[in-house]
Motif scaffolding. Structure first.
Motif, PDB file in Angstrom:
ATOM      1  N   GLU A  64      87.200   1.792  38.374  1.00  0.00           N
ATOM      2  CA  GLU A  64      85.761   2.059  38.561  1.00  0.00           C
ATOM      3  C   GLU A  64      85.471   3.553  38.488  1.00  0.00           C
ATOM      4  O   GLU A  64      84.499   3.987  37.858  1.00  0.00           O
ATOM      5  N   ILE A  65      86.322   4.357  39.114  1.00  0.00           N
ATOM      6  CA  ILE A  65      86.147   5.815  39.075  1.00  0.00           C
ATOM      7  C   ILE A  65      86.329   6.335  37.651  1.00  0.00           C
ATOM      8  O   ILE A  65      85.559   7.168  37.174  1.00  0.00           O
ATOM      9  N   ALA A  66      87.347   5.832  36.961  1.00  0.00           N
ATOM     10  CA  ALA A  66      87.633   6.279  35.599  1.00  0.00           C
ATOM     11  C   ALA A  66      86.472   6.010  34.656  1.00  0.00           C
ATOM     12  O   ALA A  66      86.248   6.755  33.698  1.00  0.00           O
ATOM     13  N   GLU A  67      85.724   4.950  34.940  1.00  0.00           N
ATOM     14  CA  GLU A  67      84.598   4.597  34.071  1.00  0.00           C
ATOM     15  C   GLU A  67      83.405   5.541  34.217  1.00  0.00           C
ATOM     16  O   GLU A  67      82.469   5.489  33.427  1.00  0.00           O
ATOM     17  N   THR A  68      83.440   6.435  35.199  1.00  0.00           N
ATOM     18  CA  THR A  68      82.300   7.330  35.436  1.00  0.00           C
ATOM     19  C   THR A  68      82.319   8.573  34.563  1.00  0.00           C
ATOM     20  O   THR A  68      81.337   9.311  34.511  1.00  0.00           O
ATOM     21  N   ASP A  69      83.436   8.832  33.867  1.00  0.00           N
ATOM     22  CA  ASP A  69      83.530  10.055  33.060  1.00  0.00           C
ATOM     23  C   ASP A  69      84.502   9.814  31.906  1.00  0.00           C
ATOM     24  O   ASP A  69      85.569   9.228  32.108  1.00  0.00           O
ATOM     25  N   GLY A  70      84.152  10.266  30.728  1.00  0.00           N
ATOM     26  CA  GLY A  70      84.992  10.062  29.555  1.00  0.00           C
ATOM     27  C   GLY A  70      86.345  10.729  29.628  1.00  0.00           C
ATOM     28  O   GLY A  70      87.256  10.385  28.867  1.00  0.00           O
ATOM     29  N   ARG A  71      86.500  11.675  30.540  1.00  0.00           N
ATOM     30  CA  ARG A  71      87.763  12.416  30.669  1.00  0.00           C
ATOM     31  C   ARG A  71      88.674  11.854  31.750  1.00  0.00           C
ATOM     32  O   ARG A  71      89.753  12.384  32.006  1.00  0.00           O
ATOM     33  N   LEU A  72      88.225  10.780  32.395  1.00  0.00           N
ATOM     34  CA  LEU A  72      89.015  10.150  33.454  1.00  0.00           C
ATOM     35  C   LEU A  72      89.686   8.877  32.940  1.00  0.00           C
ATOM     36  O   LEU A  72      89.064   8.084  32.234  1.00  0.00           O
ATOM     37  N   PHE A  73      90.944   8.681  33.343  1.00  0.00           N
ATOM     38  CA  PHE A  73      91.729   7.499  32.978  1.00  0.00           C
ATOM     39  C   PHE A  73      92.443   7.033  34.242  1.00  0.00           C
ATOM     40  O   PHE A  73      92.332   7.663  35.291  1.00  0.00           O
ATOM     41  N   CYS A  74      93.178   5.935  34.169  1.00  0.00           N
ATOM     42  CA  CYS A  74      93.811   5.441  35.396  1.00  0.00           C
ATOM     43  C   CYS A  74      95.046   4.608  35.109  1.00  0.00           C
ATOM     44  O   CYS A  74      95.343   4.273  33.962  1.00  0.00           O
ATOM     45  N   THR A  75      95.757   4.288  36.182  1.00  0.00           N
ATOM     46  CA  THR A  75      96.916   3.409  36.130  1.00  0.00           C
ATOM     47  C   THR A  75      96.605   2.126  36.905  1.00  0.00           C
ATOM     48  O   THR A  75      95.685   2.101  37.725  1.00  0.00           O
ATOM     49  N   VAL A  76      97.392   1.091  36.643  1.00  0.00           N
ATOM     50  CA  VAL A  76      97.302  -0.161  37.405  1.00  0.00           C
ATOM     51  C   VAL A  76      98.714  -0.541  37.838  1.00  0.00           C
ATOM     52  O   VAL A  76      99.614  -0.675  37.005  1.00  0.00           O
ATOM     53  N   GLY A  77      98.908  -0.687  39.143  1.00  0.00           N
ATOM     54  CA  GLY A  77     100.226  -1.054  39.640  1.00  0.00           C
ATOM     55  C   GLY A  77     100.287  -1.017  41.152  1.00  0.00           C
ATOM     56  O   GLY A  77      99.294  -0.736  41.822  1.00  0.00           O
ATOM     57  N   VAL A  78     101.489  -1.289  41.671  1.00  0.00           N
ATOM     58  CA  VAL A  78     101.685  -1.363  43.127  1.00  0.00           C
ATOM     59  C   VAL A  78     102.803  -0.412  43.537  1.00  0.00           C
ATOM     60  O   VAL A  78     103.937  -0.524  43.058  1.00  0.00           O
ATOM     61  N   HIS A  79     102.461   0.514  44.403  1.00  0.00           N
ATOM     62  CA  HIS A  79     103.387   1.507  44.948  1.00  0.00           C
ATOM     63  C   HIS A  79     104.512   0.812  45.715  1.00  0.00           C
ATOM     64  O   HIS A  79     104.287  -0.223  46.348  1.00  0.00           O
ATOM     65  N   PRO A  80     105.724   1.369  45.680  1.00  0.00           N
ATOM     66  CA  PRO A  80     106.835   0.695  46.374  1.00  0.00           C
ATOM     67  C   PRO A  80     106.586   0.404  47.846  1.00  0.00           C
ATOM     68  O   PRO A  80     106.995  -0.651  48.347  1.00  0.00           O
ATOM     69  N   THR A  81     105.886   1.301  48.538  1.00  0.00           N
ATOM     70  CA  THR A  81     105.663   1.071  49.973  1.00  0.00           C
ATOM     71  C   THR A  81     104.641  -0.031  50.230  1.00  0.00           C
ATOM     72  O   THR A  81     104.470  -0.469  51.362  1.00  0.00           O
ATOM     73  N   ARG A  82     103.963  -0.506  49.180  1.00  0.00           N
ATOM     74  CA  ARG A  82     102.941  -1.537  49.342  1.00  0.00           C
ATOM     75  C   ARG A  82     103.320  -2.838  48.656  1.00  0.00           C
ATOM     76  O   ARG A  82     102.481  -3.736  48.503  1.00  0.00           O
ATOM     77  N   CYS A  83     104.575  -2.954  48.224  1.00  0.00           N
ATOM     78  CA  CYS A  83     104.990  -4.142  47.465  1.00  0.00           C
ATOM     79  C   CYS A  83     104.910  -5.427  48.288  1.00  0.00           C
ATOM     80  O   CYS A  83     104.907  -6.522  47.719  1.00  0.00           O
ATOM     81  N   GLY A  84     104.814  -5.304  49.602  1.00  0.00           N
ATOM     82  CA  GLY A  84     104.631  -6.481  50.440  1.00  0.00           C
ATOM     83  C   GLY A  84     103.371  -7.243  50.099  1.00  0.00           C
ATOM     84  O   GLY A  84     103.260  -8.439  50.396  1.00  0.00           O
ATOM     85  N   GLU A  85     102.394  -6.566  49.446  1.00  0.00           N
ATOM     86  CA  GLU A  85     101.129  -7.237  49.130  1.00  0.00           C
ATOM     87  C   GLU A  85     101.313  -8.385  48.140  1.00  0.00           C
ATOM     88  O   GLU A  85     100.490  -9.292  48.092  1.00  0.00           O
ATOM     89  N   PHE A  86     102.399  -8.357  47.372  1.00  0.00           N
ATOM     90  CA  PHE A  86     102.656  -9.457  46.445  1.00  0.00           C
ATOM     91  C   PHE A  86     102.820 -10.777  47.192  1.00  0.00           C
ATOM     92  O   PHE A  86     102.430 -11.835  46.693  1.00  0.00           O
TER      93      PHE A  86
END
Length: 326
Positions: A64-86
């Motif tokens: 959502e943040i990346a969509e606010t500016d043409g110079r912003l991009f992003c990643t999608v994934g789960v940090h190792p300390t948060r893998c419990g969310e799976f």
């Protein structure tokens, strides 16, 4: 204050963190100020920023943040300390499919450029045990393979297991960067032995004299720079501070002023300082040439389709080669 004669990409910014909404330790200290933060970054020569996703929820917000500016991009994934969310919802495969759907959506929008932040963090096992971390680190290579994206990687006190898992899955992803590197010379060399693996450097990578020596041994063409803001700033106590030339005026968060940086809160404009320290510890006088090389590296991995030609042209016009930086 830095001039914008250099062209920079900050590969790791946590814009989803509450500090950019003016919230520190649960307390509202000032108004949200992302526009001011971005204005400083663009003025400092930052041309692109990659917003880090560290969970499914955070990855959605990063997009959502990346969509606010043409110079912003992003990643999608789960940090190792948060893998419990799976496993928290009782449907690990469903969680994976939600990540996959989000990544595909972001790719269609031209915004998602990597899978991550994922990896291993044995410094913070209190948040997620190592067996769960390893299981879902492996799983996220499936995500990278499905969407054909590079990986944005995290490695803390887990060099051996990390390198083993990455090496076993090399066929699944086109390359990656191990960001916020704070490892040993041995871990550095192990990463450099992995084909198409880059090493990301920020303030935490530049704390000690030993850190500087280790960073000095990374070839310029295998490096990327980042802030990992709002964390990992270069502090006055760090060994790297001796090479910092660009300074931005700051005020404490309680005395916030819109045109100034917040003392102790890192932000993308300060990636210029990381460039200066990397140049200093590598003995490179041509900081503009170094910035072109790092820009080229980053484009090669994250923006191969729309920027290859211009990146190549930049490199030919004066990037730093391995021979110059050794």
């Amino acid at each position: 204050m830095a001039s914008n004669t250099v062209k920079l990409i900050d590969i790791a910014v946590n814009f989803t963190d509450g500090m950019f909404k003016g919230i520190y330790h649960g307390k509202q200290c000032h108004s949200a100020d992302l526009p001011s933060v971005l204005a400083r970054a663009w003025a400092a020569g930052v041309h692109r920023i990659i917003v880090t996703g560290g969970s499914l929820k955070e990855s959605r917000e990063a997009l959502e943040i990346a969509e606010t500016d043409g110079r912003l991009f992003c990643t999608v994934g789960v940090h190792p300390t948060r893998c419990g969310e799976f496993e928290e919802g009782g449907d690990p495969e469903g969680h994976f499919q939600a990540l996959l759907a989000l990544a595909k959506e972001g790719i269609e929008k031209g915004k998602v450029v990597a899978v991550g932040e994922c990896g291993l963090d044995y410094d913070r096992l209190q948040f997620c045990p190592s067996d769960i971390q390893k299981k879902y680190f492996e799983k996220q290579f499936e995500l990278a393979e499905a969407v054909k994206l590079p990986m944005f990687l995290h490695m803390r006190a887990a060099g051996e297991d990390f390198s083993e898992i990455v090496s076993q899955n090399l066929y699944r992803f086109p390359g990656g960067v191990t960001h916020s590197f704070t490892g040993t010379a041995e871990e550095r060399d192990k990463l450099l032995s992995i084909e198409n693996m880059f090493i990301g450097i920020n303030g935490c990578s530049l704390k000690t004299k030993e850190n500087l020596e280790i960073v000095g041994g990374i070839p310029a063409e295998r490096l990327m720079i980042e802030t990992d803001s709002p964390y990992c700033d270069i502090k006055n106590t760090h060994a790297g501070i001796q090479f910092v030339k660009s300074i931005w005026p700051s005020k404490k968060k309680e005395k916030y002023e819109p045109g100034l940086t917040v003392k102790g809160r890192n932000e993308p404009c300060l990636v210029r300082q990381v460039l200066e320290v990397v140049a200093g510890c590598k003995g490179i006088a041509d900081i503009e040439g170094l910035s072109k090389t790092l820009y080229h590296n980053t484009c090669r991995l994250f923006f191969p389709h729309d920027i290859d030609a211009s990146a190549d042209a930049q490199l030919e016009s004066g990037g730093v080669t391995a021979e110059q930086s050794s």
